[in-house]
Design an enzyme around this catalytic site. Structure first.
Site, mmCIF file in Angstrom:
data_model
loop_
_atom_site.group_PDB
_atom_site.id
_atom_site.type_symbol
_atom_site.label_atom_id
_atom_site.label_comp_id
_atom_site.label_asym_id
_atom_site.label_seq_id
_atom_site.Cartn_x
_atom_site.Cartn_y
_atom_site.Cartn_z
ATOM 1 N N ASP A 36 -16.517 16.781 -9.567
ATOM 2 C CA ASP A 36 -14.953 16.621 -9.823
ATOM 3 C C ASP A 36 -15.181 17.588 -11.251
ATOM 4 O OD1 ASP A 36 -13.798 16.028 -7.572
ATOM 5 O OD2 ASP A 36 -13.139 14.002 -8.697
ATOM 6 N N HIS A 68 -8.303 15.495 -12.976
ATOM 7 C CA HIS A 68 -8.563 16.696 -13.220
ATOM 8 C C HIS A 68 -7.280 17.024 -14.090
ATOM 9 C CE1 HIS A 68 -10.453 16.128 -8.858
ATOM 10 N NE2 HIS A 68 -9.659 14.707 -8.458
ATOM 11 N N HIS A 73 -13.911 19.913 -4.472
ATOM 12 C CA HIS A 73 -14.823 20.379 -3.635
ATOM 13 C C HIS A 73 -15.780 21.515 -3.857
ATOM 14 C CE1 HIS A 73 -13.757 15.582 -3.265
ATOM 15 N NE2 HIS A 73 -13.814 16.044 -4.030
ATOM 16 N N HIS A 121 -19.027 10.913 -8.992
ATOM 17 C CA HIS A 121 -18.248 11.855 -7.709
ATOM 18 C C HIS A 121 -17.102 12.059 -9.182
ATOM 19 C CE1 HIS A 121 -15.839 13.475 -5.202
ATOM 20 N NE2 HIS A 121 -14.487 13.101 -5.866
#
Length: 310
Positions: A239, A262, A78, A235
């Site tokens: 990311d 991720h 973030h 969101h």
């Protein structure tokens, strides 16, 4: 040209997974320095960690960078997204623990503080990474892909069995403050069953209904509901902006994520840089510079400012 902060900015909070209190200060840095973390709770030269794709270590739930001595900082995504979204290219991030504070679960508190502090233009030109040909990684039904485009574009799709999330898709061109306006306030999210499972493993100890959106089947458990009807996919895009910023410069290319996370985005960067024919490093003067994330952003772009005005 490259930018850094005019003045240092400090944040205090808890780590999402450790639950430990942490204080962090983002300080200006010279041109061509890049983004580095410095663990102030560790003495000596081993405390510095580069925010770069090659320093990322495997983690499914967050992004972790680690130096050669094994000193690490986790849940950086973030913060990295906020730096990229504000066009901050050089900074030293001093932190007295191993996890970035979660704050409200989005990037907006970081963005608001950076814009309030102001940016200082520096003497070196921004160098971007232009994607020259498609690069893709897969894992089951999950896909992460980069392909040529004139600016950073994010195309994301998620698919959850929970009725409150379901299937969501969104595409954005990340120029003219789009990150700040459209993505920065979207919070991390999880399912109630995942919360229970993570806490059994000693994770998500700092998670609350105030710093994460929790879903349970068709129900949004967190008070106040959603900031956007499609907040989860936004969101995920947030990311991706943070994880892609670990390339070491702005990416000129289209990122497609289908159920990606991720680890897959980092695998994609590793695949990109594995072959020099995949990319070109180029200066960003003129027309290209105006298309980069964060160029021309101001405090009026903050979603909280627009909600108050409404």
């Amino acid at each position: 040209m490259q930018n850094t902060l005019k003045t240092a900015v400090s944040f205090s909070g808890v780590g999402l997974h450790t639950g430990q209190p942490v204080r962090m200060t983002v300080r200006p840095a010279p041109a061509d320095h890049g983004i580095w973390f410095r663990r102030t709770d560790i003495a000596g030269p081993d405390a510095d960690i580069p925010a770069i794709w090659s320093a990322v270590t495997p983690s499914r739930l967050c992004t972790v960078v680690e130096n050669a001595e094994g000193v690490a900082v986790s849940t950086i995504e973030h913060l990295m997204a906020a730096l990229a979204g504000c066009a901050i290219h050089n900074a030293v991030i001093e932190i007295d623990g191993g996890e970035v504070p979660i704050l409200d679960g989005s990037a907006e508190p970081f963005v608001a503080a950076f814009l309030a502090a102001g940016l200082r233009e520096q003497s070196s030109e921004i160098c971007a990474i232009r994607v020259l040909r498609p690069v893709e990684v897969r894992e089951g039904e999950a896909v992460a892909r980069l392909e040529p485009a004139d600016m950073l574009e994010i195309d994301f799709r998620i698919d959850f069995t929970d009725a409150a999330i379901g299937t969501q898709a969104r595409h954005l061109r990340m120029s003219n403050g789009a990150f700040v306006r459209e993505l920065s306030d979207s919070r991390t999210f999880c399912r109630q069953a995942d919360v229970d499972a993570m806490r059994e493993k000693g994770l998500a100890l700092g998670g609350t209904l105030e710093n994460a959106v929790v879903f349970d089947g068709a129900r949004v458990v967190s008070p106040g509901g959603l900031r956007h009807q499609d907040e989860p996919v936004r969101h995920k895009m947030l990311d991706a902006v943070g994880d892609l910023s670990l390339a070491g410069g702005p990416i000129l290319g289209r990122y497609t994520g289908i159920r990606a996370g991720h680890a897959m985005t980092n695998r994609l960067l590793r695949a990109l840089f594995a072959d020099p024919d995949n990319y070109l490093i180029e200066g960003c003067s003129g027309r290209i510079g105006g298309k980069l994330p964060g160029i021309g952003v101001h405090s009026g772009d903050l979603p909280s400012s627009r909600r108050r005005a409404a």
